[in-house]
Design an enzyme around this catalytic site. Structure first.
Site, PDB file in Angstrom:
ATOM      1  NE  ARG A   1      -4.258  -1.787   0.089  1.00 37.94           N
ATOM      2  CZ  ARG A   1      -4.516  -2.740  -0.857  1.00 37.94           C
ATOM      3  NH1 ARG A   1      -3.315  -3.058  -1.557  1.00 37.94           N
ATOM      4  NH2 ARG A   1      -5.332  -3.641  -0.414  1.00 37.94           N
TER       5      ARG A   1
ATOM      6  CD  GLU B   1      -3.289   3.115  -5.046  1.00 37.98           C
ATOM      7  OE1 GLU B   1      -4.482   2.451  -5.384  1.00 37.98           O
ATOM      8  OE2 GLU B   1      -2.360   2.439  -4.682  1.00 37.98           O
TER       9      GLU B   1
ATOM     10  CG  HIS C   1      -3.902  -0.792  -6.266  1.00 38.40           C
ATOM     11  ND1 HIS C   1      -4.015  -0.203  -5.200  1.00 38.40           N
ATOM     12  CD2 HIS C   1      -3.846  -2.298  -6.011  1.00 38.40           C
ATOM     13  CE1 HIS C   1      -4.149  -1.455  -4.294  1.00 38.40           C
ATOM     14  NE2 HIS C   1      -3.983  -2.589  -4.781  1.00 38.40           N
TER      15      HIS C   1
HETATM   16  O1  LIG Z   1      -5.347  -6.096  -1.348  1.00 40.74           O
HETATM   17  C1  LIG Z   1      -5.240  -6.799  -2.445  1.00 40.74           C
HETATM   18  O2  LIG Z   1      -5.224  -7.830  -2.638  1.00 40.74           O
HETATM   19  C2  LIG Z   1      -4.819  -5.900  -3.593  1.00 40.74           C
HETATM   20  O3  LIG Z   1      -4.294  -4.846  -3.587  1.00 40.74           O
HETATM   21  C3  LIG Z   1      -6.225  -5.887  -4.323  1.00 40.74           C
HETATM   22  O4  LIG Z   1      -6.936  -4.744  -3.672  1.00 40.74           O
END
Ligand SMILES: O=C(O)[C@H](O)CO
Length: 358
Positions: A274, A303, A322
């Site tokens: 993240r 994002e 992402h």
């Molecule tokens: O958390 C997750 O699996 C990916 O980032 C998709 O949101």
């Protein structure tokens, strides 16, 4: 409910909340039939930026669906029927006002493993379960991490831009990159995805270091040839540092000025976790000053980044929007898990991937 068995159907109203469907046949005979029909689910938009039709079809096998836009136009009509809500990390938040308008809601089911965008205590306070889709996301995310690592090391995107631009010419010793084979990889976060990255890196003869809250078993370490390190040593020794931690209070800003200063000036930071795990101001400074060689990021905060964000104009940054889990096969698997979690919650059965309150 067997609509197709009723002749001359002229009107069909459903009231899942009351447990009955009310059907008017020929406009005069009313029948009340116990609902054997599918429950209702709320999803975000279909189409661009929303669910692809194929995925919606998987949900439709088990649920009637209402898109958020239609729901918000008439929450009083749809609200009482909805028992499941399908969300992704980019979906609008499950806020109190929304939860209040869904009195029959049993589950908020997330596509993806990371649930940092969901307020689990809040949702639970409405008597609603939360579920995610662990494991099934791991291969695709690990593949993307390797893709980013390789693309950054070997300047694949720059190479493509040169190859397709008629104004540039090939240089025999242009676009020199970093050797991946035999280099040292540091994995921060050795859960499912981190371990899959280690498995892939073994094929590149990499020396694999890792750091994790809990050390893996000796068998796990041996199987991929991974060595446990404290964070500082991992940062100092790695040519590539890959971030695969969940976003929590402890991991927010995990990589800041101090950590970036420990890295080699030739090192690359890859982030598939993240954006908030990295202090982005510190990252910009480190990339501009040459504290580290490059960054390859599938995640940022926010994002997307504002168009004037410095990360977008640095030559040594590679960004993808992402897309870690975005393969047809993985999204299909995720949606099937979301459906399984939702069906279980609606039936009052144990929810396979329930995220329990800590
Ligand atoms: O958390 C997750 O699996 C990916 O980032 C998709 O949101």
């Amino acid at each position: 409910m067997g609509i197709k068995h009723l002749n001359k159907l002229s009107l069909y109203l459903t009231s899942a909340a009351s447990g009955f469907n009310v059907v008017a046949v020929d406009g005069n005979i009313f029948q009340q039939i116990m609902a054997e029909d599918k429950p209702w689910a709320l999803i975000s938009e279909v189409g661009e930026q929303g669910y692809v039709e194929e995925v919606v079809d998987i949900i439709k096998e088990h649920f009637h669906i209402v898109c958020l836009k239609d729901f918000l136009e008439n929450p009083v009509l749809h609200g009482p029927n909805i028992q499941a809500m399908f969300v992704w990390n980019c979906s609008p938040a499950a806020e109190p006002s929304l939860l209040r308008s869904l009195p029959s809601l049993k589950v908020v089911t997330n596509g993806g493993v990371g649930i940092d965008h969901l307020d689990v205590p809040l949702i639970s306070s409405f008597g609603v379960k939360v579920a995610n889709t662990p494991d099934v996301v791991s291969d695709a995310t690990a593949d993307l991490a390797m893709g980013l690592l390789l693309a950054s090391a070997r300047k694949i995107v720059e190479g493509h831009l040169i190859a397709v631009d008629p104004k540039t010419s090939y240089l025999p010793l242009g676009l020199m990159g970093e050797e991946v084979t035999g280099s040292t990889l540091g994995i921060i976060g050795m859960g499912h995805i981190g371990y899959k990255i280690a498995q892939r890196s073994k094929g590149f003869d990499m020396r694999i270091l890792y750091h994790n809250r809990n050390r893996r078993s000796a068998e796990d370490e041996l199987a991929v040839g991974a060595t446990y390190k404290n964070m500082d040593d991992l940062l100092k020794e790695s040519d590539f540092v890959v971030l695969v931690v969940n976003l929590t209070a402890e991991t927010t800003g995990l990589i800041g000025h101090r950590e970036l200063s420990l890295m080699k000036p030739t090192a690359t930071l890859v982030n598939v976790s993240r954006g908030l795990v990295v202090d982005q101001e510190a990252l910009v400074e480190a990339l501009q000053s040459g504290k580290i060689r490059a960054a390859a990021l599938d995640v940022t905060h926010p994002e997307p980044l504002p168009r004037d964000h410095p990360l977008l104009s640095l030559h040594n940054v590679l960004i993808t929007p992402h897309v870690g889990t975005n393969t047809y096969a993985t999204v299909r698997k995720m949606v099937r898990r979301m459906v399984d979690n939702s069906v279980a919650a609606v039936k009052g059965l144990p929810v396979p991937d329930e995220v329990k309150l800590k």
